[in-house]
Motif scaffolding. Structure first.
Motif, PDB file in Angstrom:
ATOM      1  N   CYS A   1       0.822  -1.217   0.000  1.00  0.00           N
ATOM      2  CA  CYS A   1       0.000   0.000   0.000  1.00  0.00           C
ATOM      3  C   CYS A   1       0.848   1.254   0.000  1.00  0.00           C
ATOM      4  CB  CYS A   1      -0.919   0.024   1.225  1.00  0.00           C
ATOM      5  SG  CYS A   1      -2.175  -1.256   1.272  1.00  0.00           S
ATOM      6  N   PHE A   2       1.905   1.267   0.801  1.00  0.00           N
ATOM      7  CA  PHE A   2       2.646   2.495   1.037  1.00  0.00           C
ATOM      8  C   PHE A   2       3.992   2.514   0.341  1.00  0.00           C
ATOM      9  CE2 PHE A   2      -0.264   1.906   4.574  1.00  0.00           C
ATOM     10  CZ  PHE A   2      -0.961   3.101   4.519  1.00  0.00           C
ATOM     11  N   SER A   3       4.173   1.683  -0.667  1.00  0.00           N
ATOM     12  CA  SER A   3       5.351   1.797  -1.515  1.00  0.00           C
ATOM     13  C   SER A   3       5.146   2.955  -2.474  1.00  0.00           C
ATOM     14  CB  SER A   3       5.584   0.500  -2.291  1.00  0.00           C
ATOM     15  OG  SER A   3       4.485   0.226  -3.142  1.00  0.00           O
ATOM     16  N   ALA A   4       6.237   3.549  -2.912  1.00  0.00           N
ATOM     17  CA  ALA A   4       6.130   4.693  -3.813  1.00  0.00           C
ATOM     18  C   ALA A   4       5.481   4.303  -5.127  1.00  0.00           C
ATOM     19  CB  ALA A   4       7.517   5.290  -4.072  1.00  0.00           C
ATOM     20  N   ASP A   5       5.752   3.091  -5.580  1.00  0.00           N
ATOM     21  CA  ASP A   5       5.209   2.633  -6.857  1.00  0.00           C
ATOM     22  C   ASP A   5       4.781   1.182  -6.702  1.00  0.00           C
ATOM     23  OD1 ASP A   5       4.504   2.090  -9.418  1.00  0.00           O
ATOM     24  OD2 ASP A   5       6.480   2.421 -10.301  1.00  0.00           O
ATOM     25  N   ILE A   6       3.497   0.952  -6.565  1.00  0.00           N
ATOM     26  CA  ILE A   6       3.010  -0.420  -6.383  1.00  0.00           C
ATOM     27  C   ILE A   6       3.285  -1.259  -7.621  1.00  0.00           C
ATOM     28  CG2 ILE A   6       0.657  -0.062  -7.255  1.00  0.00           C
ATOM     29  CD1 ILE A   6      -0.309  -1.801  -4.927  1.00  0.00           C
ATOM     30  N   ASP A   7       3.422  -0.605  -8.798  1.00  0.00           N
ATOM     31  CA  ASP A   7       3.764  -1.340 -10.004  1.00  0.00           C
ATOM     32  C   ASP A   7       5.187  -1.877  -9.949  1.00  0.00           C
ATOM     33  OD1 ASP A   7       1.363  -1.155 -11.364  1.00  0.00           O
ATOM     34  OD2 ASP A   7       1.811   0.852 -12.097  1.00  0.00           O
ATOM     35  N   GLY A   8       6.027  -1.281  -9.086  1.00  0.00           N
ATOM     36  CA  GLY A   8       7.415  -1.707  -9.010  1.00  0.00           C
ATOM     37  C   GLY A   8       7.646  -2.876  -8.077  1.00  0.00           C
ATOM     38  N   THR A   9       6.611  -3.355  -7.417  1.00  0.00           N
ATOM     39  CA  THR A   9       6.758  -4.453  -6.466  1.00  0.00           C
ATOM     40  C   THR A   9       6.514  -5.790  -7.155  1.00  0.00           C
ATOM     41  OG1 THR A   9       4.433  -4.226  -5.828  1.00  0.00           O
ATOM     42  CG2 THR A   9       6.059  -3.013  -4.522  1.00  0.00           C
ATOM     43  N   TYR A  10       7.162  -6.010  -8.286  1.00  0.00           N
ATOM     44  CA  TYR A  10       6.920  -7.229  -9.052  1.00  0.00           C
ATOM     45  C   TYR A  10       7.488  -8.463  -8.374  1.00  0.00           C
ATOM     46  CZ  TYR A  10       5.009  -4.746 -13.052  1.00  0.00           C
ATOM     47  OH  TYR A  10       4.209  -3.999 -13.871  1.00  0.00           O
ATOM     48  N   GLU A  11       8.372  -8.295  -7.397  1.00  0.00           N
ATOM     49  CA  GLU A  11       8.860  -9.485  -6.708  1.00  0.00           C
ATOM     50  C   GLU A  11       7.752 -10.147  -5.904  1.00  0.00           C
ATOM     51  OE1 GLU A  11       9.774  -5.897  -4.099  1.00  0.00           O
ATOM     52  OE2 GLU A  11       9.924  -6.439  -6.218  1.00  0.00           O
ATOM     53  N   ASN A  12       6.711  -9.408  -5.549  1.00  0.00           N
ATOM     54  CA  ASN A  12       5.565  -9.981  -4.849  1.00  0.00           C
ATOM     55  C   ASN A  12       4.497 -10.496  -5.803  1.00  0.00           C
ATOM     56  OD1 ASN A  12       6.580  -7.489  -2.965  1.00  0.00           O
ATOM     57  ND2 ASN A  12       5.932  -9.222  -1.728  1.00  0.00           N
ATOM     58  N   LEU A  13       4.490 -10.019  -7.026  1.00  0.00           N
ATOM     59  CA  LEU A  13       3.502 -10.456  -8.012  1.00  0.00           C
ATOM     60  C   LEU A  13       4.011 -11.726  -8.679  1.00  0.00           C
ATOM     61  CD1 LEU A  13       0.857  -9.936  -9.493  1.00  0.00           C
ATOM     62  CD2 LEU A  13       2.105  -8.462 -11.078  1.00  0.00           C
ATOM     63  N   LEU A  14       3.498 -12.862  -8.229  1.00  0.00           N
ATOM     64  CA  LEU A  14       3.979 -14.144  -8.744  1.00  0.00           C
ATOM     65  C   LEU A  14       3.384 -14.482 -10.099  1.00  0.00           C
ATOM     66  CD1 LEU A  14       3.758 -16.306  -5.485  1.00  0.00           C
ATOM     67  CD2 LEU A  14       5.681 -14.936  -6.327  1.00  0.00           C
ATOM     68  N   TYR A  15       2.120 -14.129 -10.307  1.00  0.00           N
ATOM     69  CA  TYR A  15       1.447 -14.517 -11.550  1.00  0.00           C
ATOM     70  C   TYR A  15       0.437 -13.452 -11.927  1.00  0.00           C
ATOM     71  CZ  TYR A  15      -1.794 -16.876 -14.715  1.00  0.00           C
ATOM     72  OH  TYR A  15      -2.604 -17.193 -15.786  1.00  0.00           O
ATOM     73  N   ARG A  16       0.405 -13.153 -13.214  1.00  0.00           N
ATOM     74  CA  ARG A  16      -0.596 -12.262 -13.788  1.00  0.00           C
ATOM     75  C   ARG A  16      -0.946 -12.798 -15.163  1.00  0.00           C
ATOM     76  NH1 ARG A  16      -0.138  -5.808 -15.257  1.00  0.00           N
ATOM     77  NH2 ARG A  16      -2.376  -5.363 -15.126  1.00  0.00           N
TER      78      ARG A  16
END
Length: 538
Positions: A303-318
């Motif tokens: 929630c409080f990251s500057a860019d939620i799009d940049g947190t791809y290490e947490n996004l396992l699958y899309r």
């Protein structure tokens, strides 16, 4: 400071009690440092002006992800700090001494029940609304934290309250960021407001949750029903006040050289930063409000990251990036042994074609462990969510444990008289799952809660009837919430599997004997003349 002066004279019973209560929250060392920094060495007290300056927070032009933005919100934030000081930190003529400072902190941030902390949060909100010149229908029967509250909210009032809570969290969690200083991003939380409207207000069956203006809704939300909704849907909402107050005291003790070397969080905090993802800041915050746990903390980091799009290490699958289907899904989540948040966006097949873009809805599931290839249900705990357009959380009922089902095609391709469904499911029973996603990730089936004894009852989608709802899937996301360790374990697993695959592809000719001694030549000879007399070697 209160601690130093306490060594010169015996401690009073009140001071010992207050210090014990503050120590139970873990904040006593911070309070001692903050009091020493803020107090006047001559009087050993803090002036009200100094304390108000400590709590003052102002954002000139907050960026909103939503089109529905009350113009009065910046004015409300301007009076937030002074409202906290006036309500809890009562000053005597010479200023606020150590005991008064402790008493104020314990009064607003001490250990108490969730209902009492929600009452305190509403008291702060009512005071800030009054100071900013707005009208409020909240009435408090006494000054106690457990007093009865009368009155009601409008949806626009609730939006202000939730944004005030978000702003306090934002301020506390970005205090070490030089890039975020003076910036505030307000998420789209319409799904939370509509959740309270549907639960607390009197709305008719024709109420369209996809097409409504929250700021113009004239629906009264009784404060008693709102508190019940908050206790069941957002029990940690009042934690924002504690984190804000603690964060402001942390800022007061930061030395100038430390402030100059504060952390820099790079990224784009524009309103378009997280709109492409299903897990926006507002939706992630709504999920995190359900409990206090390490999983909620991982969600709050998004929630409080500057860019939620940049947190791809947490996004396992899309699905739009990795491809649709169970095999693509499995290749990205296999080996991850940690909590997972799955979001599924779909629209009902019977929806009007012209409205198919606006009638989309999102459901989700939170698992406490990774996926396993089984033909039976498994899991120890989990939650289901109606994410959009209305947010609802469904915790375990305790009756059954059919939390997760994930089954791939058997590798042996053996005949099965009654083959098990291939796909992913949550709740219900086999062939009568509460949520079922087929192997192609093309069709989603949502069944009535009567089929499910694992999760709490309630509608996952708007206007859900008793019959199963079939929908076309447009997007699937899986977020890993196990922290860095779970991701490192998965990376090691993937590297090991790649190594085994590469080894199986290679054929070492040295391991084979000559052709004359090979079983293949013997079989060829037998096929050529099976009646030929052969001498047996002994």
């Amino acid at each position: 400071m209160g601690a130093s002066s306490s060594t010169e004279q015996p401690l009073s019973a009140e001071q010992r009690e207050l210090e014990s209560l503050a120590a139970s929250t873990g904040a006593l060392p911070l309070l001692q440092k903050s009091f020493s920094k803020l107090s006047d060495p001559q009087t050993n007290a803090i002036s009200i002006q100094t304390l108000q300056q400590c709590f003052h927070t102002s954002y000139e032009d907050p960026i909103s992800e939503s089109q529905q933005k009350p113009e009065s919100f910046p004015r409300l934030l301007d009076h937030l700090g002074s409202s906290i000081v006036d309500l809890f930190f009562m000053s005597e003529k010479g200023g606020l001494n150590w005991i008064g400072f402790l008493r104020g902190y314990v009064k607003c941030c001490g250990r108490m029940s969730t209902s009492m902390s929600l009452n305190i949060l509403l008291r702060v909100f009512a005071m800030a609304v009054k100071k900013s010149g707005l009208s409020s229908n909240l009435e408090f029967e006494s000054d106690g934290a457990d007093c009865k509250i009368n009155g009601s909210f409008l949806p626009s009032d609730l939006l202000l309250l939730l944004w005030m809570c978000w702003a306090m969290l934002w301020n506390a969690r970005t205090l070490k960021s030089s890039e975020m200083k003076g910036k505030l991003l307000l998420p789209d939380i319409g799904h939370l407001v509509l959740s309270a409207v549907v639960s607390c207000g009197e709305v008719n069956s024709s109420f369209d949750v996809w097409d409504c203006d929250i700021l113009s809704l004239d629906v009264q939300l009784p404060v008693g029903k709102f508190l019940s909704w908050a206790l069941s849907t957002a029990p940690t909402l009042s934690d924002c006040l504690t984190q804000f107050v603690t964060g402001r005291f942390q800022i007061s003790v930061i030395a100038e050289d430390e402030a100059g070397s504060s952390e820099s969080i790079s990224g784009d905090i524009s309103s378009k930063a997280s709109q492409a993802l299903l897990l926006t800041r507002g939706r992630a915050w709504a999920v995190s409000l359900g409990s206090r746990s390490t999983v909620s903390e991982e969600i709050l980091k998004l929630c409080f990251s500057a860019d939620i799009d940049g947190t791809y290490e947490n996004l396992l699958y899309r699905s739009s990036a990795h491809g649709k289907g169970l095999n693509r899904f499995w290749s990205n989540v296999e080996g991850y042994h940690g909590p997972l948040l799955i979001l599924i966006s779909a629209n009902s097949e019977d929806a009007d074609q012209d409205n198919s873009q606006t009638r989309k809805w999102i459901v989700g599931a939170l698992t406490q462990q990774g996926f396993e290839n089984k033909d039976t249900f498994y899991g120890s705990s989990g939650n289901l969510y109606a994410i959009s357009p209305i947010f609802r959380a469904f915790s375990p009922s305790g009756k059954e444990k059919n939390f997760v089902y994930s089954h791939l095609h058997p590798t042996g391709r053996v005949y099965e008289a009654h083959p098990k469904p291939v796909g992913i499911a949550f709740g219900g029973t086999t062939t009568n799952e509460r949520i079922f996603m087929d192997e192609d990730f093309a069709k989603l089936i949502v069944r009535h809660h009567a089929m499910d004894k694992t999760y709490q009852h309630g509608s996952l989608i708007p206007n859900q009837g008793f019959l199963p709802v079939e929908a076309s899937i447009s997007e699937v996301e899986v977020w890993g919430l196990g922290g860095k360790h779970a991701k490192e374990v998965q990376n090691s697993y993937k590297k090991r599997e790649e190594l085994f695959t590469e080894q199986r592809r290679k054929v070492d000719l040295k391991t084979f004997a000559s052709w004359e001694d090979s079983p293949e030549k013997m079989m060829m000879d037998m096929m050529g003349d099976p009646n030929q007399v052969r001498r047996e070697d002994r």
